[in-house]
Write a protein that holds these residues in place. Sequence first.
Motif, mmCIF file in Angstrom:
data_model
loop_
_atom_site.group_PDB
_atom_site.id
_atom_site.type_symbol
_atom_site.label_atom_id
_atom_site.label_comp_id
_atom_site.label_asym_id
_atom_site.label_seq_id
_atom_site.Cartn_x
_atom_site.Cartn_y
_atom_site.Cartn_z
ATOM 1 N N UNK A 69 55.093 27.048 37.527
ATOM 2 C CA UNK A 69 55.621 26.844 38.879
ATOM 3 C C UNK A 69 56.583 27.965 39.265
ATOM 4 N N UNK A 70 57.423 28.417 38.336
ATOM 5 C CA UNK A 70 58.360 29.507 38.628
ATOM 6 C C UNK A 70 57.622 30.813 38.885
ATOM 7 N N UNK A 71 56.611 31.084 38.077
ATOM 8 C CA UNK A 71 55.827 32.308 38.253
ATOM 9 C C UNK A 71 55.089 32.271 39.586
ATOM 10 N N UNK A 72 54.468 31.147 39.900
ATOM 11 C CA UNK A 72 53.744 31.006 41.159
ATOM 12 C C UNK A 72 54.691 31.142 42.352
ATOM 13 N N UNK A 73 55.876 30.562 42.249
ATOM 14 C CA UNK A 73 56.864 30.674 43.320
ATOM 15 C C UNK A 73 57.259 32.128 43.544
ATOM 16 N N UNK A 74 57.467 32.865 42.476
ATOM 17 C CA UNK A 74 57.855 34.277 42.599
ATOM 18 C C UNK A 74 56.719 35.106 43.195
ATOM 19 N N UNK A 75 55.486 34.863 42.754
ATOM 20 C CA UNK A 75 54.338 35.613 43.283
ATOM 21 C C UNK A 75 54.175 35.343 44.768
ATOM 22 N N UNK A 76 54.276 34.083 45.166
ATOM 23 C CA UNK A 76 54.114 33.760 46.581
ATOM 24 C C UNK A 76 55.273 34.292 47.414
ATOM 25 N N UNK A 77 56.466 34.349 46.834
ATOM 26 C CA UNK A 77 57.627 34.854 47.561
ATOM 27 C C UNK A 77 57.531 36.362 47.763
ATOM 28 N N UNK A 78 57.160 37.097 46.737
ATOM 29 C CA UNK A 78 57.107 38.560 46.811
ATOM 30 C C UNK A 78 55.748 39.067 47.273
ATOM 31 N N UNK A 79 54.688 38.398 46.873
ATOM 32 C CA UNK A 79 53.338 38.825 47.219
ATOM 33 C C UNK A 79 52.767 39.754 46.163
ATOM 34 N N UNK A 80 51.461 39.734 46.032
ATOM 35 C CA UNK A 80 50.750 40.582 45.080
ATOM 36 C C UNK A 80 49.514 41.127 45.780
ATOM 37 N N UNK A 81 49.252 42.414 45.589
ATOM 38 C CA UNK A 81 48.048 43.030 46.137
ATOM 39 C C UNK A 81 47.286 43.668 44.990
ATOM 40 N N UNK A 82 46.007 43.344 44.892
ATOM 41 C CA UNK A 82 45.132 43.962 43.900
ATOM 42 C C UNK A 82 44.065 44.708 44.685
ATOM 43 N N UNK A 83 44.012 46.016 44.505
ATOM 44 C CA UNK A 83 43.061 46.859 45.227
ATOM 45 C C UNK A 83 42.117 47.483 44.205
ATOM 46 N N UNK A 84 40.822 47.217 44.358
ATOM 47 C CA UNK A 84 39.833 47.678 43.384
ATOM 48 C C UNK A 84 38.770 48.510 44.093
ATOM 49 N N UNK A 85 38.424 49.623 43.482
ATOM 50 C CA UNK A 85 37.331 50.449 43.980
ATOM 51 C C UNK A 85 36.563 50.946 42.769
ATOM 52 N N UNK A 86 35.274 50.670 42.739
ATOM 53 C CA UNK A 86 34.456 51.090 41.604
ATOM 54 C C UNK A 86 33.087 51.542 42.107
ATOM 55 N N UNK A 87 32.541 52.551 41.447
ATOM 56 C CA UNK A 87 31.211 53.051 41.798
ATOM 57 C C UNK A 87 30.409 53.191 40.509
ATOM 58 N N UNK A 88 29.197 52.683 40.543
ATOM 59 C CA UNK A 88 28.296 52.814 39.403
ATOM 60 C C UNK A 88 27.126 53.674 39.849
ATOM 61 N N UNK A 89 26.895 54.748 39.099
ATOM 62 C CA UNK A 89 25.775 55.620 39.440
ATOM 63 C C UNK A 89 25.008 55.982 38.176
ATOM 64 N N UNK A 90 23.748 56.282 38.363
ATOM 65 C CA UNK A 90 22.872 56.653 37.261
ATOM 66 C C UNK A 90 22.142 57.923 37.657
ATOM 67 N N UNK A 91 22.287 58.953 36.883
ATOM 68 C CA UNK A 91 21.665 60.257 37.123
ATOM 69 C C UNK A 91 21.986 60.753 38.540
ATOM 70 N N UNK A 92 23.237 60.587 38.940
ATOM 71 C CA UNK A 92 23.671 61.080 40.237
ATOM 72 C C UNK A 92 23.265 60.219 41.417
ATOM 73 N N UNK A 93 22.617 59.082 41.180
ATOM 74 C CA UNK A 93 22.213 58.183 42.261
ATOM 75 C C UNK A 93 23.141 56.978 42.241
ATOM 76 N N UNK A 94 23.779 56.758 43.365
ATOM 77 C CA UNK A 94 24.706 55.633 43.451
ATOM 78 C C UNK A 94 23.924 54.323 43.465
ATOM 79 N N UNK A 95 24.245 53.458 42.518
ATOM 80 C CA UNK A 95 23.555 52.175 42.409
ATOM 81 C C UNK A 95 24.376 51.057 43.043
ATOM 82 N N UNK A 96 25.679 51.073 42.794
ATOM 83 C CA UNK A 96 26.517 49.976 43.254
ATOM 84 C C UNK A 96 27.923 50.490 43.554
ATOM 85 N N UNK A 97 28.474 50.069 44.678
ATOM 86 C CA UNK A 97 29.861 50.365 45.012
ATOM 87 C C UNK A 97 30.557 49.049 45.307
#
Length: 79
Positions: free
Chosen positions: A10-38
């Motif tokens: 409860x204390x951890x959740x209260x602190x996270x909600x009070x301050x806020x958390x942002x998770x930003x993810x960017x990933x690219x999967x390519x095979x032999x120079x061809x982008x398969x998934x971003x």
Amino acid sequence: MAQPDSSSLAEVLDRVLDKGVVVDVWARISLVGIEILTVEARVVAASVDTFLHYAEEIAKIEQAELTAGAEAPEPAPEA
């Protein structure tokens, strides 16, 4: 030997909600120079009050940038 204080979930959740958390993810999967998934994801966890506070500040910054951009003279076209 003293053990560090442990926080309850409860204390951890209260602190996270009070301050806020942002998770930003960017990933690219390519095979032999061809982008398969971003994958692009942004996860925001905050209380509504915290979100509204920061949203107001971001809106002020964006408005100031728009106003400054509108007042800037356009460069003269090259002859």
